[in-house]
Design a protein around this motif. Structure first.
Motif, short mmCIF file in Angstrom:
data_model
loop_
_atom_site.label_atom_id
_atom_site.label_comp_id
_atom_site.label_asym_id
_atom_site.label_seq_id
_atom_site.Cartn_x
_atom_site.Cartn_y
_atom_site.Cartn_z
N SER A 20 16.54 -18.42 -1.83
CA SER A 20 18.74 -18.19 -2.44
C SER A 20 18.18 -17.37 -3.06
CB SER A 20 18.51 -19.85 -3.46
OG SER A 20 18.53 -20.69 -2.69
N ALA A 21 16.73 -16.63 -3.89
CA ALA A 21 17.24 -15.60 -4.83
C ALA A 21 17.26 -13.90 -4.02
CB ALA A 21 15.98 -15.84 -5.68
N TRP A 22 16.46 -14.18 -2.75
CA TRP A 22 17.07 -13.19 -1.37
C TRP A 22 18.24 -12.74 -1.23
CZ3 TRP A 22 18.39 -13.06 3.40
CH2 TRP A 22 18.17 -12.13 4.28
N LEU A 23 19.14 -13.91 -0.98
CA LEU A 23 20.20 -14.41 -0.46
C LEU A 23 20.95 -13.37 -1.55
CD1 LEU A 23 21.29 -15.57 2.26
CD2 LEU A 23 22.51 -17.53 0.63
N LEU A 24 20.98 -14.17 -2.97
CA LEU A 24 22.37 -13.29 -3.63
C LEU A 24 22.19 -11.72 -4.17
CD1 LEU A 24 21.88 -15.61 -7.01
CD2 LEU A 24 23.74 -15.16 -5.46
N ALA A 25 20.26 -11.27 -3.83
CA ALA A 25 20.36 -9.81 -4.22
C ALA A 25 20.77 -8.90 -2.68
CB ALA A 25 19.04 -9.39 -4.02
N MET A 26 20.96 -9.66 -1.81
CA MET A 26 21.53 -9.29 -0.83
C MET A 26 23.02 -8.96 -0.83
SD MET A 26 18.79 -8.15 0.92
CE MET A 26 19.41 -7.51 2.47
N THR A 27 22.84 -10.17 -1.48
CA THR A 27 25.22 -10.17 -0.94
C THR A 27 25.31 -9.22 -2.61
OG1 THR A 27 24.93 -11.83 -2.07
CG2 THR A 27 25.79 -12.21 0.29
N ALA A 28 25.29 -8.82 -3.33
CA ALA A 28 24.83 -8.10 -4.98
C ALA A 28 24.56 -7.02 -4.47
CB ALA A 28 24.21 -9.05 -5.78
N LYS A 29 24.62 -6.28 -3.73
CA LYS A 29 23.99 -4.84 -3.24
C LYS A 29 25.74 -4.25 -3.09
CE LYS A 29 20.15 -3.92 -0.65
NZ LYS A 29 19.44 -3.88 0.96
N LYS A 30 25.63 -2.93 -3.44
CA LYS A 30 26.69 -2.44 -3.37
C LYS A 30 27.38 -2.51 -1.92
CE LYS A 30 28.12 -0.32 -7.56
NZ LYS A 30 28.71 -0.77 -7.61
N PRO A 31 27.96 -2.70 -1.55
CA PRO A 31 29.28 -2.14 -0.48
C PRO A 31 28.86 -1.41 0.16
CG PRO A 31 30.68 -3.27 -2.09
CD PRO A 31 29.80 -3.27 -3.27
N GLU A 32 28.90 -1.36 1.19
CA GLU A 32 29.21 0.18 2.15
C GLU A 32 29.96 0.49 1.78
OE1 GLU A 32 27.32 -0.11 5.76
OE2 GLU A 32 25.39 -0.69 4.28
N LYS A 33 30.80 -0.31 2.11
CA LYS A 33 32.91 -0.47 2.36
C LYS A 33 33.69 -0.57 1.11
CE LYS A 33 33.02 -0.49 6.85
NZ LYS A 33 33.91 -0.17 7.98
N LYS A 34 34.17 0.22 0.54
CA LYS A 34 35.33 -0.51 -0.53
C LYS A 34 35.95 -1.85 -1.20
CE LYS A 34 35.96 4.36 -2.64
NZ LYS A 34 35.55 5.20 -1.57
N GLU A 35 36.03 -2.48 -2.20
CA GLU A 35 36.01 -3.47 -2.05
C GLU A 35 38.45 -3.54 -1.64
OE1 GLU A 35 35.77 -4.74 -6.19
OE2 GLU A 35 37.71 -6.06 -6.05
N GLY A 36 38.27 -3.71 -1.28
CA GLY A 36 40.04 -3.93 -0.26
C GLY A 36 40.18 -3.45 0.93
N GLU A 37 38.62 -2.89 1.35
CA GLU A 37 38.96 -2.34 2.63
C GLU A 37 38.58 -3.76 3.73
OE1 GLU A 37 36.79 0.82 3.45
OE2 GLU A 37 37.69 1.80 2.32
N THR A 38 38.70 -4.10 4.83
CA THR A 38 38.10 -4.78 5.67
C THR A 38 36.70 -4.11 6.01
OG1 THR A 38 39.19 -3.48 7.72
CG2 THR A 38 40.70 -5.16 6.40
N THR A 39 35.83 -5.45 6.47
CA THR A 39 34.76 -5.52 7.35
C THR A 39 34.62 -4.08 8.29
OG1 THR A 39 34.32 -6.79 8.32
CG2 THR A 39 33.11 -6.96 5.47
N GLY A 40 35.39 -4.32 8.81
CA GLY A 40 35.26 -3.63 10.29
C GLY A 40 35.47 -4.57 11.74
N HIS A 41 34.88 -6.58 10.92
CA HIS A 41 34.69 -6.89 12.40
C HIS A 41 36.35 -7.59 12.56
CE1 HIS A 41 30.86 -7.47 9.58
NE2 HIS A 41 30.81 -6.99 11.00
N VAL A 42 36.78 -8.22 13.70
CA VAL A 42 37.74 -8.24 14.00
C VAL A 42 37.59 -9.08 14.95
CG1 VAL A 42 40.05 -7.63 15.12
CG2 VAL A 42 39.13 -6.56 13.58
#
Ligand code: HEC
Ligand code: HEC
Length: 304
Positions: A20-42
């Motif tokens: 659980s801690a690892w998952l948290l750390a992973m999701t808390a990482k700075k995203p490569e894309k900016k907020e508001g942008e789509t991840t590119g997955h469609v």
């Protein structure tokens, strides 16, 4: 818990909490894309995924849960065979509660220790306590009002199989009683059994065939007197009931008396000393003795 199970549980706990801690750390990482942008997955041609961070409150709730679980596993049993630093156990908690109730019961009973069974029957508080003990331990067999049922004696009438004196009632309840009347069918035969039954009904002043009763009398005097007495009034030392009164344990019809003689009767009153303790037995004896007094006062016209 064996060593292998303990290790298994420890590994599982670490995996879940650590994962659980690892998952948290992973999701808390700075995203490569900016907020508001789509991840590119469609998906399905036009279903896109926005790159929004987890809400703060949700994140903190998650972190709080992980800290809580670590603290819990240190304090309480749960981390494999570890007992936890508080030393708590469900068994220990149960034991402590039991001891508390036993102590309350002991103190309650101690108040009445100096009173005899006959005195207890006159003490309103003890009678109330005895009524509760009776409701919990005796009513299933003797009825909530103590009036019994077929095979279970009525405790409110004036007839007592094992004796109605205070010490006899106490002994009955403390040690139990086992009535032993064997089957008489082999001795009396198909002809003799209804004849003796007719004689028993004559002793009780009930309707009977006089010829059959006369034929049954010598058999009764030969076999039955040993326990029920020559006059049929019974013997409390053996638990042999009085056959001349109106109170019957199994029944007074000719068919039922024949059944008593054919099958034999072995009523059992379980010993309650080992079940509820001698103090509670004494208090419930007082209650039963008070029922006896009631029965006698109604029998003598209601006056005390
Ligand atoms: C060894 C002693 C003994 C002898 C002998 C004996 N009885 Fe009994 N009898 C008992 C006892 C004890 C009971 C009570 C049984 C019970 O409580 O389950 C009993 C119960 C009975 C009952 C049932 C009473 C009721 O209230 O429903 C009858 C009827 C009876 N006996 C008749 C006889 C007759 C008739 C004989 C002779 C053929 C006889 N007994 C011989 C000990 C004896
Ligand atoms: C499992 C059923 C059962 C329970 C529970 C039970 N009894 Fe009994 N009791 C009997 C039976 C059956 C007899 C009759 C035994 C016999 O046939 O001699 C009896 C007999 C008695 C007698 C003797 C009656 C007499 O005429 O001499 C007394 C007193 C008595 N019980 C009181 C109690 C009290 C008080 C309790 C609770 C603490 C209690 N019993 C719980 C089944 C039970």
């Amino acid at each position: 818990m064996s060593g292998a199970w303990s290790i298994y549980v420890i590994v599982l706990s670490l995996l879940v909490v650590g994962g659980s801690a690892w998952l948290l750390a992973m999701t808390a990482k700075k995203p490569e894309k900016k907020e508001g942008e789509t991840t590119g997955h469609v998906w399905d041609d036009d279903l896109a995924e926005y790159n929004n961070p987890l809400p703060r409150w949700w994140l903190w709730l998650f972190i709080g849960t992980i800290i809580f679980s670590a603290g819990y596993l240190v304090l309480y049993p749960g981390f494999g065979a570890n007992k936890g630093t508080l030393g708590w156990s469900s068994e220990g908690q149960l034991l402590a509660e039991q001891q508390k109730y036993e102590e309350i019961a002991r103190q309650t009973y101690a108040k009445f220790a100096a009173l005899s069974v006959a005195d207890l029957a006159k003490n309103a508080e003890a009678v109330n306590l005895g009524r509760n003990i009776f409701a919990n331990n005796c009513a299933a067999c003797h009825g909530t009002d103590g009036r019994g049922a077929v095979g279970f004696p009525n405790l409110t009438d004036a007839s007592w199989q094992w004796g109605g004196e205070a010490d006899q009632i106490y002994t009955t309840i403390l040690n139990g009683r086992m009535a032993a009347m064997p089957s008489w069918s082999a001795v009396l035969g198909a002809e003799g059994t209804p004849q003796v039954a007719a004689y028993v009904r004559s002793l009780a002043g009930l309707g009977h065939d006089a010829t059959a009763a006369a034929a049954g009398k010598p058999r009764y005097e030969q076999i039955c007197v040993a326990c029920h007495g020559i006059d049929g009034k019974g013997n409390p030392a053996l638990g042999a009931p009085n056959l001349t009164d109106a109170d019957w344990l199994y029944g007074s019809s000719e068919a039922t008396i024949v059944e008593s003689l054919t099958k034999g009767r072995n009523g059992q009153m379980p010993a309650h000393g080992p079940l509820i303790g001698a103090d509670a037995v004494k208090i419930v004896s007082g209650y039963v003795y008070s029922l006896r007094d009631q029965a006698q006062s109604t029998a003598s016209g209601g006056e005390k």
